[in-house]
Scaffold this active site. Structure first.
Site, PDB file in Angstrom:
ATOM      1  N   ASP A  86      -2.665 -18.302  -0.799  1.00 51.75           N
ATOM      2  CA  ASP A  86      -2.965 -17.207   0.134  1.00 51.75           C
ATOM      3  C   ASP A  86      -4.195 -17.606   0.939  1.00 51.75           C
ATOM      4  O   ASP A  86      -5.242 -17.915   0.363  1.00 51.75           O
ATOM      5  CB  ASP A  86      -3.207 -15.915  -0.660  1.00 51.75           C
ATOM      6  CG  ASP A  86      -3.236 -14.676   0.221  1.00 51.75           C
ATOM      7  OD1 ASP A  86      -3.589 -14.791   1.417  1.00 51.75           O
ATOM      8  OD2 ASP A  86      -2.926 -13.586  -0.288  1.00 51.75           O
ATOM      9  N   ASP A  97      -4.068 -13.595   8.209  1.00 54.54           N
ATOM     10  CA  ASP A  97      -3.904 -13.654   6.759  1.00 54.54           C
ATOM     11  C   ASP A  97      -2.447 -14.038   6.503  1.00 54.54           C
ATOM     12  O   ASP A  97      -1.534 -13.395   7.031  1.00 54.54           O
ATOM     13  CB  ASP A  97      -4.242 -12.246   6.224  1.00 54.54           C
ATOM     14  CG  ASP A  97      -4.292 -12.121   4.717  1.00 54.54           C
ATOM     15  OD1 ASP A  97      -4.000 -13.090   4.025  1.00 54.54           O
ATOM     16  OD2 ASP A  97      -4.627 -11.001   4.258  1.00 54.54           O
ATOM     17  N   HIS A 156      -2.217  -4.475   4.185  1.00 53.39           N
ATOM     18  CA  HIS A 156      -3.421  -3.789   4.679  1.00 53.39           C
ATOM     19  C   HIS A 156      -3.603  -4.055   6.164  1.00 53.39           C
ATOM     20  O   HIS A 156      -3.228  -5.120   6.657  1.00 53.39           O
ATOM     21  CB  HIS A 156      -4.648  -4.306   3.919  1.00 53.39           C
ATOM     22  CG  HIS A 156      -4.706  -5.811   3.861  1.00 53.39           C
ATOM     23  ND1 HIS A 156      -5.484  -6.551   4.713  1.00 53.39           N
ATOM     24  CD2 HIS A 156      -4.037  -6.718   3.092  1.00 53.39           C
ATOM     25  CE1 HIS A 156      -5.300  -7.839   4.448  1.00 53.39           C
ATOM     26  NE2 HIS A 156      -4.422  -7.975   3.471  1.00 53.39           N
ATOM     27  N   HIS A 164      -9.886  -5.068   5.260  1.00 49.46           N
ATOM     28  CA  HIS A 164      -9.089  -3.903   4.890  1.00 49.46           C
ATOM     29  C   HIS A 164      -9.544  -2.728   5.748  1.00 49.46           C
ATOM     30  O   HIS A 164     -10.486  -2.031   5.422  1.00 49.46           O
ATOM     31  CB  HIS A 164      -9.233  -3.593   3.402  1.00 49.46           C
ATOM     32  CG  HIS A 164      -8.088  -2.782   2.879  1.00 49.46           C
ATOM     33  ND1 HIS A 164      -7.579  -1.698   3.561  1.00 49.46           N
ATOM     34  CD2 HIS A 164      -7.327  -2.918   1.784  1.00 49.46           C
ATOM     35  CE1 HIS A 164      -6.573  -1.195   2.882  1.00 49.46           C
ATOM     36  NE2 HIS A 164      -6.389  -1.907   1.797  1.00 49.46           N
ATOM     37  N   GLU A 189       2.475  -8.101   2.851  1.00 52.19           N
ATOM     38  CA  GLU A 189       2.486  -9.074   1.765  1.00 52.19           C
ATOM     39  C   GLU A 189       3.205  -8.572   0.528  1.00 52.19           C
ATOM     40  O   GLU A 189       2.579  -8.136  -0.424  1.00 52.19           O
ATOM     41  CB  GLU A 189       1.077  -9.544   1.416  1.00 52.19           C
ATOM     42  CG  GLU A 189       0.048  -8.475   1.183  1.00 52.19           C
ATOM     43  CD  GLU A 189      -1.322  -9.107   0.881  1.00 52.19           C
ATOM     44  OE1 GLU A 189      -1.394 -10.044   0.087  1.00 52.19           O
ATOM     45  OE2 GLU A 189      -2.319  -8.650   1.475  1.00 52.19           O
ATOM     46  N   GLU A 282       3.322 -13.742   2.905  1.00 52.74           N
ATOM     47  CA  GLU A 282       2.552 -12.829   3.757  1.00 52.74           C
ATOM     48  C   GLU A 282       2.526 -13.324   5.195  1.00 52.74           C
ATOM     49  O   GLU A 282       2.412 -14.531   5.444  1.00 52.74           O
ATOM     50  CB  GLU A 282       1.112 -12.744   3.224  1.00 52.74           C
ATOM     51  CG  GLU A 282       0.194 -11.828   4.024  1.00 52.74           C
ATOM     52  CD  GLU A 282      -1.174 -11.657   3.366  1.00 52.74           C
ATOM     53  OE1 GLU A 282      -1.564 -12.516   2.559  1.00 52.74           O
ATOM     54  OE2 GLU A 282      -1.838 -10.655   3.682  1.00 52.74           O
TER      55      GLU A 282
HETATM   56 MN    MN Z   1      -3.523 -12.878   1.985  1.00 55.77          MN
HETATM   57 MN    MN Z   2      -3.637  -9.855   2.779  1.00 57.00          MN
END
Ligand code: MN
Ligand code: MN
Length: 297
Positions: A86, A97, A156, A164, A189, A282
């Site tokens: 990640d 992300d 998020h 976030h 995700e 994700e």
């Molecule tokens: Mn991530």
């Molecule tokens: Mn994330």
């Protein structure tokens, strides 16, 4: 809503992060050292002119998230491991992300299921959608394949310097009352598992985030707090990134004190309750009039 300049920043950081992800993917294989995968990923992000938005997570099997190998970790990937990588990058605080999973043994089907769940989630995004509809799409995809979504891990929204930004995107069907709007930047995700569908905090912590200035007993704690506030703002950082500043023992002591007084937020390693294997993918998307644009494709 996003300005044109902000939109360009997101497109740029999304594209470079996707390139990093595809460069790293072939190195995630049996025999590879977890810490080398993390360092390679973060170095590639820097080489492309961005910064890591958080430490590279390399989470194996029942470990679902928040494992960023410490400098001394000599773990290598074994045959049969389910490895989640990640990664995040930012340009001036604008964050992308993304994550992928490699199954080195018989877990390819679980990876295909979570990839289908992510596509279903992406297809569910449009202005006005209750985020619970996205969770429903994820849950239905997992359950149809005989697996479970992880109920207490979520996507998020993202904001500048903010990992976030207030919208939580469930991976299960629930009415949240939160709706998406044009210009929202959202990390989707899904996590699926053959275990219980819940993760639990473990004792270990390798990732922290600056929260607030607080008095400390140790002078080295004050100095480290000032350093991380200046270097990382309110984005997460790795214990490993500080390993050259002091001995492992002092570093652990310092981080423990800072988390204990509430100056740092500790991200506990998260593991599946029934020790089921966990797969995750994700993408970061921006909500558009018609649906969404995937910036990390
Ligand atoms: Mn991530
Ligand atoms: Mn994330």
């Amino acid at each position: 809503m996003l300005s044109d300049e902000e939109l360009q920043m997101y497109m740029k950081v999304g594209k470079l992060l996707a390139e990093v992800r595809e460069l790293v993917r072939p190195f995630v294989k049996v025999g590879a050292k977890l810490v080398e995968i993390a360092e390679m990923t973060e170095d590639l992000i820097r080489q492309k002119g961005a910064k890591p938005a958080f430490p590279c997570n390399v989470s194996v099997n029942e470990v679902a998230a928040h494992y960023s190998p410490p400098a001394t970790d000599d773990t290598v990937i074994k045959e049969g491991d389910m490895v989640k990588v990640d990664i995040g990058a930012h340009l001036d605080g604008y964050i992308a992300d993304t994550a992928f999973t490699v199954a080195t043994g018989g877990g390819a089907e679980m990876v295909q299921v979570v990839e289908r769940a992510l596509e279903a989630a992406i297809n569910a995004v449009k202005p006005g959608t209750d985020v619970g509809e996205i969770g429903k799409a994820v849950e239905e995809t997992a359950v149809a394949a005989g697996l479970k979504p992880v109920r207490n891990l979520t996507g998020h929204s993202l904001g500048q310097w903010n990992l976030h930004a207030g919208i939580t995107v469930p991976n299960v069907n629930e009415q949240t009352g939160q709706k998406l709007s044009i210009g929202d930047v959202v990390a989707l995700e899904p996590f699926v598992t053959d275990g219980a569908g819940y993760v639990e905090d473990q004792k270990k912590v390798y990732i922290f985030r600056y929260l607030r200035d607080m008095p400390t007993r140790l002078r080295m704690s004050r100095e480290l707090l000032r350093h991380v506030k200046r270097e990382y703002n309110e984005l997460p950082f790795a214990e490993r990134w500080l390993a050259k500043r002091m001995s492992k023992l002092r570093l652990e002591l310092t981080l423990r004190e800072l988390a204990g007084v509430g100056a740092l937020w500790p991200y506990y390693v998260l593991a599946e309750r029934a020790k089921g294997k966990v797969a995750q993918v994700e993408h970061t998307v921006i909500v558009t009039e018609q649906g969404c644009e995937v910036i990390t494709r």
